[in-house]
Design a protein around this motif. Structure first.
Motif, PDB file in Angstrom:
ATOM      1  N   LEU A   1       0.821  -1.206   0.000  1.00  0.00           N
ATOM      2  CA  LEU A   1       0.000   0.000   0.000  1.00  0.00           C
ATOM      3  C   LEU A   1       0.859   1.261   0.000  1.00  0.00           C
ATOM      4  CD1 LEU A   1      -2.952  -1.015   2.342  1.00  0.00           C
ATOM      5  CD2 LEU A   1      -2.630  -1.398  -0.115  1.00  0.00           C
TER       6      LEU A   1
ATOM      7  N   VAL B   1       1.327   1.759  -3.596  1.00  0.00           N
ATOM      8  CA  VAL B   1       0.105   2.286  -4.214  1.00  0.00           C
ATOM      9  C   VAL B   1      -0.059   3.768  -3.872  1.00  0.00           C
ATOM     10  CG1 VAL B   1      -2.406   2.091  -4.335  1.00  0.00           C
ATOM     11  CG2 VAL B   1      -1.010   0.024  -4.173  1.00  0.00           C
ATOM     12  N   LEU B   2       0.277   4.144  -2.664  1.00  0.00           N
ATOM     13  CA  LEU B   2       0.197   5.548  -2.248  1.00  0.00           C
ATOM     14  C   LEU B   2       1.197   6.427  -2.987  1.00  0.00           C
ATOM     15  CD1 LEU B   2      -0.198   5.074   1.615  1.00  0.00           C
ATOM     16  CD2 LEU B   2      -1.914   6.059   0.072  1.00  0.00           C
TER      17      LEU B   2
ATOM     18  N   SER C   1      -5.307   9.007  -3.422  1.00  0.00           N
ATOM     19  CA  SER C   1      -4.268   7.985  -3.271  1.00  0.00           C
ATOM     20  C   SER C   1      -4.620   7.015  -2.154  1.00  0.00           C
ATOM     21  CB  SER C   1      -2.898   8.631  -3.030  1.00  0.00           C
ATOM     22  OG  SER C   1      -2.868   9.382  -1.832  1.00  0.00           O
TER      23      SER C   1
ATOM     24  N   ASN D   1      -7.229   4.705  -3.513  1.00  0.00           N
ATOM     25  CA  ASN D   1      -6.552   3.683  -4.324  1.00  0.00           C
ATOM     26  C   ASN D   1      -6.014   2.563  -3.447  1.00  0.00           C
ATOM     27  OD1 ASN D   1      -6.953   5.013  -6.767  1.00  0.00           O
ATOM     28  ND2 ASN D   1      -4.920   5.926  -6.821  1.00  0.00           N
ATOM     29  N   ALA D   2      -5.417   2.941  -2.318  1.00  0.00           N
ATOM     30  CA  ALA D   2      -4.840   1.944  -1.408  1.00  0.00           C
ATOM     31  C   ALA D   2      -5.918   1.045  -0.829  1.00  0.00           C
ATOM     32  CB  ALA D   2      -4.058   2.643  -0.294  1.00  0.00           C
TER      33      ALA D   2
ATOM     34  N   SER E   1      -6.014  -2.914  -1.419  1.00  0.00           N
ATOM     35  CA  SER E   1      -5.980  -3.814  -0.273  1.00  0.00           C
ATOM     36  C   SER E   1      -7.107  -4.832  -0.348  1.00  0.00           C
ATOM     37  CB  SER E   1      -6.087  -3.010   1.030  1.00  0.00           C
ATOM     38  OG  SER E   1      -5.953  -3.848   2.160  1.00  0.00           O
TER      39      SER E   1
ATOM     40  N   LEU F   1      -3.824   3.016   7.712  1.00  0.00           N
ATOM     41  CA  LEU F   1      -4.165   3.970   6.661  1.00  0.00           C
ATOM     42  C   LEU F   1      -4.908   5.170   7.236  1.00  0.00           C
ATOM     43  CD1 LEU F   1      -5.254   1.657   3.703  1.00  0.00           C
ATOM     44  CD2 LEU F   1      -3.194   3.062   3.821  1.00  0.00           C
TER      45      LEU F   1
END
Length: 574
Positions: free
Chosen positions: A210, A213-214, A260, A263-264, A268, A281
């Motif tokens: 993640l 991804v971030l 963002s 997206n994470a 996940s 998160l």
């Protein structure tokens, strides 16, 4: 920041002035064995190293420091290794979660107090990823994350073992009498064969994935196995990029956004990632001033199929995932669900970083039409038992338990629970709902990973391998089963979980997102009237500070004073 202007560097405030104090700073640089020309005018990059002699998953970090230094020097920077608190997941008691915020504070204050311009954050083992990122967000300096990478596959008797996931499974078989002591001892030697974090989709791999991804790592960095030569090359490239980030003046808050983080959340869910990611998160987002709420996890995860065929929800391990194309290839499967315009630390967008990725094994990285599971990778439940929410990973549970009603079997502490489930005469059936309370942020303390309550040995011997379990604790990301976690408010703080008794009927409906105890509001109020708050776990030290300031699971378990808005001024130099 003016590009390549040495006077614009933060470290120039320590080293560039012509006064008595800067004389002292420069003389100490020379004392370290460096000529001033090696430092002057160069971005000073702090290499935040979460290694110590017991940090088993970070055993390769001393070598990776050298690779990062090489990259920093190649890019014209000056590298400085800065050791910080290590949090080896297995060894730290009562739980590493108790110390996540302490590590975040240490990273923040270390970066702020020293003459550094940017940072490489070295982490991987569960809490080191969110902690270092949280600290760097709050410090406000350019930073890039370098993930530890997964260890190699485990092996025992010709079988491939996944750390955590398979041990939970074989431990139940041992308790049921199907695994011998000798076989169990052999597994100990084969389950963790190299440096690196757990090679299942546990919390470590979930959080580093993640982070990518971030946009906080180089593309493809997360999936590289720790022993792979490519991991050292990635570390050097990370060092080079850290220098550029300083000259560009790009901070983590310039990269992180609500998009963002969403997206994470989606990634996940498709990874069937650890439920621990929810807490981290939320905490990371709030450090960046982004009001991420628990409800967004449920809304964004709904209908996302599990596409990563990785244990504990799938069949393979992270080494296989890497060979299949890794995270960048995996994200191409989610391209129509993600905001591909989000920026990343390498200067490109997320979409640009994944556009040329190739999937090499479609059994490991499944197409949308052939998912590992259609069950949601995450569900947030609410009801009179958890008014502020609790979480579950439906894809890791037996389907029959996704809608279930049964009598509670309640335990007030872990030791009592452990004794009871080992008793073959325990009055329990497969329809019971096991409840462990007083294991949350305050009660644990630190919300330990006790949420995967062991199946009573009596039921194991009958062939039962899953049952409904509820707790205000967390669960290891390598765990599986019908476990409902993070109940908020926790029992120790007076949440409704504190009021239930053995025999009360608990009803769970995952599709409806409900969790209730079959008691009226009047019944609960009467019990609350006689409930007495337990004594605090710590009377002094860090534990007492944590108890006074930690938030509940639905708010990220961060300290209230660390989530306050506003900036801390740069230190005065006199």
């Amino acid at each position: 920041m003016d590009e390549r202007d040495p006077t614009s560097l933060r470290s120039y405030r320590w080293l560039g002035a012509s006064d008595l104090r800067s004389f002292g700073h420069r003389s100490r640089i020379r004392q370290l064995g460096f000529d001033l020309e090696e430092v002057a005018g160069r971005p000073v990059i702090a290499i935040i190293n979460t290694w110590n002699g017991l940090a088993h998953c970070h055993g390769h970090f001393p070598a990776r420091v050298e690779a990062i230094k090489r990259g920093v020097l190649q890019a014209g920077g000056f590298p400085v290794e800065v050791p910080v608190m290590a949090l080896p997941e297995n060894f730290v008691k009562p739980t590493t979660m108790l110390y996540r915020n302490l590590l975040a504070m240490e990273v923040e204050e270390t970066l702020r107090s020293l003459p550094v311009d940017g940072a490489v954050l070295m982490g991987g083992c569960d809490k080191t990823t969110p902690a270092t990122i949280m600290g760097a967000i709050s410090a406000g300096l350019p930073a890039i994350f370098m993930p530890a990478g997964p260890m190699l596959r485990g092996n025992w008797g010709g079988r491939i073992l996944g750390s955590g996931s398979d041990i939970w499974k074989f431990w139940d078989e041992k308790r049921a009498g199907n695994i011998s002591e000798a076989q169990w001892a052999e597994m100990e030697s084969g389950i963790a064969r190299s440096d690196g974090v757990c090679m299942t989709m546990g919390t470590a791999m979930t959080m580093t994935s993640l982070a990518e991804v971030l946009g906080l790592t180089l593309p493809g960095a997360t999936s590289i196995p720790a022993p792979d030569a490519g991991h050292a090359r990635m570390a050097a490239a990370t060092g080079r990029r850290a220098v550029d980030l300083v000259w560009e003046g790009r901070r983590l808050t310039d990269i992180l956004s609500l998009a963002s983080f969403e997206n994470a959340i989606i990634a996940s869910a498709a990874l069937a990632g650890s439920t621990n990611a929810i807490i981290h998160l939320i905490a990371m987002a709030r450090r960046a001033g982004i009001a991420l709420e628990l409800g967004r996890f449920d809304a964004l995860s709904a209908g996302v199929p599990v596409l990563a065929n990785i244990r504990p929800s799938g069949a393979y391990l992270m080494e296989d995932f890497f060979y299949a194309g890794g995270l960048t290839a995996f994200l191409t499967r989610l391209a129509d669900r993600l905001d591909l315009s989000t920026p990343t630390v390498n200067g490109a967008t997320l979409g640009e970083n994944i556009q040329n990725a190739t999937i090499w094994n479609e059994d490991v990285i499944r197409p949308v039409g052939n998912p590992v599971s259609q069950a949601d990778g995450l569900a947030v439940l609410r009801g009179n038992l958890a008014p502020d929410g609790c979480v579950m990973k439906p894809s890791a549970a037996e389907p029959r338990l996704l809608k279930h009603e049964g009598p509670a079997l309640v335990f007030d502490d872990y030791d009592a629970m452990a004794r009871a489930v080992a008793d073959p005469a325990l009055d329990v059936t497969a329809d019971h709902v096991l409840v462990l309370r007083n294991a949350g942020p305050l009660g644990g303390p630190g919300m330990p990973e006790w949420g995967m309550l062991p199946i009573p040995v009596k039921l194991l011997q009958q062939g039962v391998r899953d049952m409904l379990r509820i707790s205000d604790a967390r669960m290891s990301g390598t765990s599986y089963g019908a476990c409902i976690l993070h109940v908020a408010p926790e029992a120790f703080a007076g949440g409704p979980l504190a009021l239930i008794r053995t025999g009360d009927i608990i009803a769970v409906d995952v599709a409806a997102r409900t969790i209730d105890v079959r008691l009226s509001a009047d019944d609960l109020a009467a019990r609350r009237a006689v409930w007495a708050a337990p004594a605090q776990r710590y009377l002094r030290g860090y534990g007492a500070m944590a108890a006074a300031h930690i938030g509940q699971a639905d708010t990220g378990c961060d300290f209230d004073f660390l989530q306050r808005p506003g900036t801390v001024p740069e230190p005065e130099i006199h």
